[in-house]
Design an enzyme around this catalytic site. Sequence first.
Site, short mmCIF file in Angstrom:
data_model
loop_
_atom_site.label_atom_id
_atom_site.label_comp_id
_atom_site.label_asym_id
_atom_site.label_seq_id
_atom_site.Cartn_x
_atom_site.Cartn_y
_atom_site.Cartn_z
N ASP A 85 0.85 -1.20 0.00
CA ASP A 85 0.00 0.00 0.00
C ASP A 85 0.88 1.25 0.00
OD1 ASP A 85 -2.36 1.45 0.22
OD2 ASP A 85 -2.36 1.38 2.41
N HIS A 86 0.64 2.16 -0.92
CA HIS A 86 1.40 3.42 -1.02
C HIS A 86 2.91 3.17 -1.03
CE1 HIS A 86 -1.96 6.16 -0.86
NE2 HIS A 86 -2.48 5.37 0.05
N ASP A 106 3.06 4.53 -5.38
CA ASP A 106 2.44 5.85 -5.23
C ASP A 106 3.44 6.92 -5.65
OD1 ASP A 106 1.33 8.21 -4.47
OD2 ASP A 106 0.99 7.67 -2.38
N GLY A 179 -7.67 8.21 7.32
CA GLY A 179 -7.97 8.50 8.72
C GLY A 179 -9.40 9.01 8.88
N SER A 211 -12.53 4.40 5.28
CA SER A 211 -13.12 4.46 6.63
C SER A 211 -13.92 5.73 6.80
CB SER A 211 -12.02 4.45 7.69
OG SER A 211 -11.29 3.27 7.63
N THR A 233 -8.33 2.50 8.91
CA THR A 233 -8.64 3.14 10.20
C THR A 233 -9.84 2.51 10.92
OG1 THR A 233 -7.71 5.18 9.34
CG2 THR A 233 -9.11 5.38 11.28
P1 13P Z 1 -8.45 4.60 5.90
O1 13P Z 1 -7.44 4.37 6.97
O2 13P Z 1 -8.98 5.98 5.94
O3 13P Z 1 -9.51 3.56 5.88
O4 13P Z 1 -7.68 4.49 4.51
C1 13P Z 1 -7.09 3.27 4.13
C2 13P Z 1 -6.34 3.42 2.86
O5 13P Z 1 -6.71 4.15 1.99
C3 13P Z 1 -5.14 2.61 2.68
O6 13P Z 1 -4.39 3.04 1.61
#
Ligand code: 13P
Length: 288
Positions: A85-86, A106, A179, A211, A233
């Site tokens: 992720d990212h 990313d 978040g 989230s 989150t």
């Molecule tokens: P949240 O923590 O806001 O759910 O985002 C998760 C996310 O986008 C992971 O890349």
Amino acid sequence: MALVNAKEMLTKAKEGHYAVGQFNINNLEWTKAILLTAEELKSPVILGVSEGAGKYMCGYTTVVAMVKAMINELNITVPVALHLDHGSYEGAKACIKAGFSSIMFDGSHYPIDENVEKTKELVAICNEKNLSLEAEVGSIGGEEDGVVGAGECADPDECKMIADLGVTMLAAGIGNIHGKYPENWQGLNFDVLANIQKLTGKMPLVLHGGSGIPEEMVRKAIDLGVSKVNVNTECQLAFADATRKYIEAGKDLQGKGFDPRKLLAPGFEAIKATVKEKMELFGSVGKA
Ligand code: 13P
């Protein structure tokens, strides 16, 4: 079942007008809760690992070994993708080497030409190794594990440039935030989302910051072309809330309530409940 890349599950999601959830993992409990829920609901699933979480879990090779072993030991039969992720450029290469089945690069903080250049190189590597690749244009607001974004909406023309490189899925900033969402949040920008999908054709789009987005907005985003929704989150909040209640009720002081298998159980169940709720909302239940 072996790890799979995310190509087939997202193509099916796109055709079926639903989305596959990416749930970020932090440790063994998280991973087990998500895998078991996916299996119970017969849903495909993507396990997301941020660079920070990868480090926390003792490195990418540890994560790959744990997830593969768990799929085997728990007899998980639904498709599971293990996704960075990212990822930074270096992180992407490290995860490819470690055995991840899906990568997010990313490059959204680079000037677009550099984002194109680096994404293009990773498309070639991922194609050769049969991995899926997610790219990003615009940015996701807020902060996740040190990845900070201003939250600017993506330029649809730039999205097309990146989509044309042959990435598997595209994350585009549309007013979404990592978040908790602030009180004065303006909501998702559906005009930008619709324009991006119009220009990128069948490209599965990714909604980060899953989230706390109102359910109606999530459904509309899926209608407009989102095929993958990322959630992190909400699982963390659910885990923390359930754990706090257990401690505040003094349950850790009763009998062997301090045993980590008991202490972490309410949080584990809370993650399962959150993942179930999201899979139902995204429409992926029964799609494995
Ligand atoms: P949240 O923590 O806001 O759910 O985002 C998760 C996310 O986008 C992971 O890349």
